[in-house]
Design a protein around this motif. Structure first.
Motif, short mmCIF file in Angstrom:
data_model
loop_
_atom_site.label_atom_id
_atom_site.label_comp_id
_atom_site.label_asym_id
_atom_site.label_seq_id
_atom_site.Cartn_x
_atom_site.Cartn_y
_atom_site.Cartn_z
N PRO A 1 -7.85 -17.50 19.54
CA PRO A 1 -7.58 -16.49 20.57
C PRO A 1 -6.10 -16.13 20.62
N THR A 2 -5.84 -14.85 20.85
CA THR A 2 -4.45 -14.37 20.87
C THR A 2 -4.20 -13.57 22.14
N LEU A 3 -4.41 -14.22 23.27
CA LEU A 3 -4.22 -13.56 24.56
C LEU A 3 -2.78 -13.68 25.06
N ASN A 4 -2.21 -14.87 24.90
CA ASN A 4 -0.85 -15.13 25.39
C ASN A 4 0.15 -14.87 24.27
N THR A 5 0.45 -13.60 24.08
CA THR A 5 1.35 -13.16 23.03
C THR A 5 2.34 -12.17 23.61
N GLU A 6 3.25 -11.69 22.79
CA GLU A 6 4.20 -10.68 23.25
C GLU A 6 3.46 -9.44 23.72
N ALA A 7 2.40 -9.07 22.98
CA ALA A 7 1.61 -7.90 23.37
C ALA A 7 0.96 -8.12 24.74
N GLY A 8 0.43 -9.31 24.95
CA GLY A 8 -0.19 -9.61 26.23
C GLY A 8 0.80 -9.58 27.37
N LEU A 9 2.00 -10.11 27.14
CA LEU A 9 3.01 -10.14 28.20
C LEU A 9 3.47 -8.73 28.55
N MET B 1 -2.44 -8.14 39.39
CA MET B 1 -2.43 -6.96 40.26
C MET B 1 -2.29 -7.36 41.73
N THR B 2 -2.92 -8.44 42.12
CA THR B 2 -2.91 -8.87 43.52
C THR B 2 -1.72 -9.77 43.86
N GLY B 3 -0.91 -10.11 42.86
CA GLY B 3 0.24 -10.97 43.10
C GLY B 3 -0.10 -12.44 43.21
N GLN B 4 -1.31 -12.82 42.86
CA GLN B 4 -1.69 -14.23 42.92
C GLN B 4 -1.12 -15.04 41.77
N ALA B 5 -0.71 -14.34 40.71
CA ALA B 5 -0.13 -15.03 39.56
C ALA B 5 0.88 -14.12 38.88
N THR B 6 1.89 -14.71 38.31
CA THR B 6 2.83 -13.94 37.51
C THR B 6 2.17 -13.60 36.18
N PRO B 7 2.66 -12.58 35.47
CA PRO B 7 2.11 -12.29 34.15
C PRO B 7 2.13 -13.52 33.24
N GLU B 8 3.22 -14.28 33.28
CA GLU B 8 3.34 -15.45 32.41
C GLU B 8 2.28 -16.50 32.75
N ALA B 9 2.13 -16.78 34.04
CA ALA B 9 1.16 -17.80 34.46
C ALA B 9 -0.27 -17.36 34.18
N ALA B 10 -0.56 -16.08 34.44
CA ALA B 10 -1.91 -15.57 34.21
C ALA B 10 -2.27 -15.65 32.73
N LEU B 11 -1.33 -15.32 31.86
CA LEU B 11 -1.60 -15.35 30.42
C LEU B 11 -1.75 -16.77 29.91
N ALA B 12 -0.95 -17.68 30.42
CA ALA B 12 -1.07 -19.08 30.00
C ALA B 12 -2.45 -19.63 30.35
N GLN B 13 -2.91 -19.34 31.55
CA GLN B 13 -4.23 -19.80 31.96
C GLN B 13 -5.33 -19.12 31.14
N LEU B 14 -5.15 -17.82 30.92
CA LEU B 14 -6.13 -17.05 30.15
C LEU B 14 -6.26 -17.60 28.73
N GLN B 15 -5.13 -17.87 28.11
CA GLN B 15 -5.15 -18.40 26.75
C GLN B 15 -5.90 -19.74 26.70
N MET B 16 -5.60 -20.59 27.64
CA MET B 16 -6.24 -21.90 27.68
C MET B 16 -7.75 -21.78 27.88
N ASP B 17 -8.15 -20.90 28.79
CA ASP B 17 -9.57 -20.74 29.08
C ASP B 17 -10.33 -20.16 27.89
N VAL B 18 -9.75 -19.16 27.24
CA VAL B 18 -10.44 -18.52 26.12
C VAL B 18 -10.44 -19.44 24.90
N GLU B 19 -9.39 -20.23 24.72
CA GLU B 19 -9.40 -21.21 23.63
C GLU B 19 -10.55 -22.19 23.81
N ALA B 20 -10.76 -22.62 25.03
CA ALA B 20 -11.85 -23.57 25.30
C ALA B 20 -13.20 -22.93 24.98
#
Length: 421
Positions: A222-230, A392-411
């Motif tokens: 998975p390539t979610l947490n990349t420069e493009a994603g950020l 969008m809702t401010g619950q997570a920063t772009p960096e934090a959201a992508l880190a979590q997303l990458q981990m979840d999709v890798e799993a």
């Protein structure tokens, strides 16, 4: 007896030679097939014309229609149970990975190649063949009810203000800010489908794709947490500040309603928007909008594939039905319903009055962003939707959201055997 004999002969031809019976004008006379499709206007149009098909082929067809979730559940249950209840089924394109990978559907490559001239296969755009007809380079279905996302904008306002149609998301952001300043708060720069559902993921793909985003690398990682994603997540955050207030909770209906009510100057939306925004009885912006290629040159591509069940007792007859629904005559007859799969219809000057047709052609000529064609596609799209919604809702920063997303999709990728670390 004649019906059973013909059906048996047709099945034998498939199993032994994959060749149709051609000794009669109607070799499948009396054969009956059942079809499961989505409960929407294009599919109703097929049902309304079944008498024509029976007259041409002798095949009697019954079409059952279902809502989105019920259709998926119905064909999955039938396929897994090998019931043979349906000879032909319609599936959302991302679901091809589930049904075709498991061998639930018939590989029709030999038949498509055999009948390529009759089908005028070269007139079906190569990008549509790749996304809607093929799985792992083999043909499994035919495309119908296709479409993608366009960039809709208020042409009257753009003309009055001298704005150029944006070619990048940075230009969208700049224009959105100017519109907010001059026309707000009654009109905002744009409206987005930001809800944590497939519409939110579809919207994000347009932005992510503009920066070179992809779901996986060549090895399946998975390539979610990349420069493009950020870059994409940061752009989502910036755009939200100029979007209609409810955008983080908006899905399909809310977004199209906001735009047709004049509450936003721009919206990335499915090409069905033509019908909503051009509806004189419900839209306040009739004659004031236009479409353009998606900023960044990449747009979400969607639609349906119609395939033959491996358990069909009459697969060759079912293939005749597939050829019929995508025939040049049918594609022309169903204009202006959802964009055509045929280049000749999309390019026909007579259809220039239907903006979605030119919009879909632009999408296909560019670099369509397809949904991930892997078995857990819905799980991955949900993860993407939740990540962009958190930003969008401010619950997570772009960096934090992508880190979590990458981990979840890798799993998910590991669990489904897509990727081995």
């Amino acid at each position: 007896m004649r019906r059973e004999l013909l059906a048996g002969l047709a099945m034998s031809a498939v199993l032994l030679t994959a060749q149709p019976l051609l000794s009669q004008d109607k070799p499948f006379a009396g054969v009956q097939i059942k079809v499961a499709m989505i409960d929407e206007p294009r599919e109703w149009a097929f049902r309304d014309r079944l008498a024509q098909f029976e007259e041409q082929t002798g095949i009697k067809v019954t079409i059952d229609t279902y809502g989105f979730d019920n259709l998926f559940n119905k064909i999955l249950t039938a396929s897994a149970g090998k019931t043979g209840e349906y000879d032909v089924v319609q599936m959302h394109v991302p679901d091809m990975a589930l049904f075709d990978e498991k061998g639930f559907m018939l590989d029709i490559t030999d038949w498509v190649q055999r009948d390529a001239e009759q089908m005028e296969l070269s007139d079906i755009h190569p990008a549509v063949q790749e996304s809607h007809m093929k799985y792992k380079d083999r043909y499994y279905g035919v495309p119908t009810h296709v479409g993608g996302m366009n960039f809709y904008y208020r042409k009257d306002i753009f003309d009055a203000e001298g704005y150029a149609v944006p070619a990048t998301w940075e230009e969208v952001l700049e224009i959105a800010g100017k519109i907010d300043e001059k026309y707000g708060p009654d009109m905002r720069g744009l409206v987005l489908m930001g809800k944590a559902d497939i519409q939110g993921a579809s919207t994000y793909q347009n932005i992510w794709g503009a920066y070179g985003g992809e779901y996986f690398d060549a090895n399946g990682k998975p390539t979610l947490n990349t420069e493009a994603g950020l870059k994409a997540m940061n752009m989502v955050k910036e755009l939200t500040s100029h979007a209609v207030e409810g955008s983080p909770s908006y899905s399909f209906d809310e977004a199209q309603t906001a735009f047709k009510q004049g509450r936003a100057a721009m919206v990335p939306f499915w090409d069905s928007g033509d019908n909503f925004f051009g509806d004189a009885a419900a839209s306040q912006i009739v004659g004031k909008w236009a479409i353009a290629p998606m900023p960044g040159g990449r747009a979400t591509n969607g639609g349906w594939s119609v395939q033959i069940s491996k358990d069909s007792k009459n697969p060759e007859a079912a293939f005749e039905f597939l050829k019929w629904i995508v025939s040049p005559a049918m594609e022309r007859e169903l204009v202006p319903m959802t964009p055509s799969v045929r280049t000749s219809v999309l390019e026909d000057p007579a259809n220039d009055k239907y903006p979605a047709y030119k919009g879909f052609l632009n999408l296909l000529k560019g670099n369509p962003f397809n949904f991930p064609k892997v078995t857990p596609n819905l799980q991955i799209l949900q993860e993407v939707a939740e990540a962009q919604n958190a930003v969008m809702t401010g619950q997570a920063t772009p960096e934090a959201a992508l880190a979590q997303l990458q981990m979840d999709v890798e799993a998910i990728a590991v669990r489904f055997g897509i990727w081995t670390p």
